[in-house]
Design an enzyme around this catalytic site. Sequence first.
Site, PDB file in Angstrom:
ATOM      1  N   ILE A   1      33.274  38.649  15.878  1.00 52.43           N
ATOM      2  CA  ILE A   1      32.125  38.714  14.639  1.00 52.43           C
ATOM      3  C   ILE A   1      32.755  37.950  13.525  1.00 52.43           C
ATOM      4  CG2 ILE A   1      31.117  40.112  12.895  1.00 52.43           C
ATOM      5  CD1 ILE A   1      30.245  41.824  15.382  1.00 52.43           C
TER       6      ILE A   1
ATOM      7  N   ASP B   1      44.715  37.809  12.572  1.00 51.37           N
ATOM      8  CA  ASP B   1      44.377  37.898  14.175  1.00 51.37           C
ATOM      9  C   ASP B   1      45.710  38.031  14.809  1.00 51.37           C
ATOM     10  OD1 ASP B   1      43.104  38.416  16.652  1.00 51.37           O
ATOM     11  OD2 ASP B   1      41.424  38.347  15.778  1.00 51.37           O
TER      12      ASP B   1
ATOM     13  N   ASP C   1      50.452  41.762  13.213  1.00 49.81           N
ATOM     14  CA  ASP C   1      49.810  43.296  13.911  1.00 49.81           C
ATOM     15  C   ASP C   1      49.421  44.675  11.890  1.00 49.81           C
ATOM     16  OD1 ASP C   1      49.140  46.505  14.498  1.00 49.81           O
ATOM     17  OD2 ASP C   1      51.318  46.592  15.592  1.00 49.81           O
ATOM     18  N   ILE C   2      48.297  44.712  11.205  1.00 51.01           N
ATOM     19  CA  ILE C   2      47.463  44.976  10.498  1.00 51.01           C
ATOM     20  C   ILE C   2      48.220  46.548  10.524  1.00 51.01           C
ATOM     21  CG2 ILE C   2      44.875  43.791  10.837  1.00 51.01           C
ATOM     22  CD1 ILE C   2      44.159  46.717  11.845  1.00 51.01           C
TER      23      ILE C   2
ATOM     24  N   ALA D   1      39.041  43.631  12.225  1.00 51.08           N
ATOM     25  CA  ALA D   1      39.810  44.086  13.536  1.00 51.08           C
ATOM     26  C   ALA D   1      39.512  45.313  13.410  1.00 51.08           C
ATOM     27  CB  ALA D   1      40.905  43.945  13.218  1.00 51.08           C
TER      28      ALA D   1
ATOM     29  N   TYR E   1      34.346  57.070  18.996  1.00 51.42           N
ATOM     30  CA  TYR E   1      34.261  55.869  18.113  1.00 51.42           C
ATOM     31  C   TYR E   1      33.259  55.845  16.648  1.00 51.42           C
ATOM     32  CZ  TYR E   1      32.100  50.488  17.282  1.00 51.42           C
ATOM     33  OH  TYR E   1      32.781  49.827  16.032  1.00 51.42           O
TER      34      TYR E   1
ATOM     35  N   ARG F   1      17.755  48.922  20.869  1.00 54.87           N
ATOM     36  CA  ARG F   1      18.775  48.425  19.442  1.00 54.87           C
ATOM     37  C   ARG F   1      17.681  47.595  19.255  1.00 54.87           C
ATOM     38  NH1 ARG F   1      20.717  51.646  22.752  1.00 54.87           N
ATOM     39  NH2 ARG F   1      22.231  51.313  23.598  1.00 54.87           N
TER      40      ARG F   1
ATOM     41  N   ASP G   1      25.578  57.324  24.697  1.00 58.02           N
ATOM     42  CA  ASP G   1      25.567  56.531  24.276  1.00 58.02           C
ATOM     43  C   ASP G   1      24.258  56.351  23.084  1.00 58.02           C
ATOM     44  OD1 ASP G   1      25.095  54.100  24.210  1.00 58.02           O
ATOM     45  OD2 ASP G   1      23.830  53.752  25.895  1.00 58.02           O
TER      46      ASP G   1
END
Length: 311
Positions: free
Chosen positions: A12, A31, A47-48, A68, A146, A210, A270
């Site tokens: 994205i 990135d 590295d963020i 990220a 998540y 979805r 899910d």
Amino acid sequence: MRVAVTGGCGFIGSHVVDRLLAAGHEVLAIDTADRYLNPSAEHSSLDILDLPALTAALEGCEVAFHLAAMADVEKVTADPVGAVRANIDGTETVLEAARRAGLGHTVLASTVWVYGAALTDETLDGEEQELDEHTPIDLDHSGHLYVATKLAAEMLMHSYRELYGQHFTILRYGIPYGPRMRDELVVARFVQAALERRPITIAGGGLQTRNFVYVEDLADAHVRALSPAAQDQTFALEGSTAISIREIADTVDRLLGPVTIEHIEARTADYTGRRISNAAAKRLLGWSPSTTFSDGVQRYADWYRATSGRP
């Protein structure tokens, strides 16, 4: 305007960089990879979680787009500590670096998966209730790790606004698809299976839906998020039409088939799909998805053929 995009060389993020550049902005892609780096963008490989380095990189920028993250839910399940560091600690570091560098606005990539924890009645007048950005979240039902990391990231955005006056925009992505997407994503798996004449496997009955959003439509919303109307707002960037997993298989069969379909056990925790309104994005940003699902699948298939050498 000079803007930074963390994860700017990913699926994205690279499309967001492309669209920002096309709109005339100066873009810094942050990135560790450079797979899809636009040659017209600057690139910083860091590295963020490295606060001093990130702060230095953001000097001179006006807005940071924070994309990220660990977005593969299977990897999140396998590495919960890494997921928390990437998605929560990473967001905190970006916010603090933006504050120290004097940026006035940070845009967070979140997800409609957070609506899995929405606190609602199951039905309204016999129909499932449509959810929006003001629907309360029930932390007792945050479900997948998540989702928890994204909810925590959203809370950090609000806290930095309250404590430090840092403006934010939260973009809750619908399910994205299109060129450059990970091979593990469902549309990619189905298309690649069809092109390689392998069976398509569906987890569960295939009735789960979805609201897919074509990635270039999604990227367009980021340019619009630079407008004053987006300041301190949350937007659900949901697709307009619910597509079941079975309908994805049928679309791929129609465009690229014939294919064989096999069913496997459903995935634990899910996201089952909810009715989510994208009216706020349309009203305040003038955004709505414009690419039909069939056209988007065809564009992905064309891109995959061109980049993989598949016939």
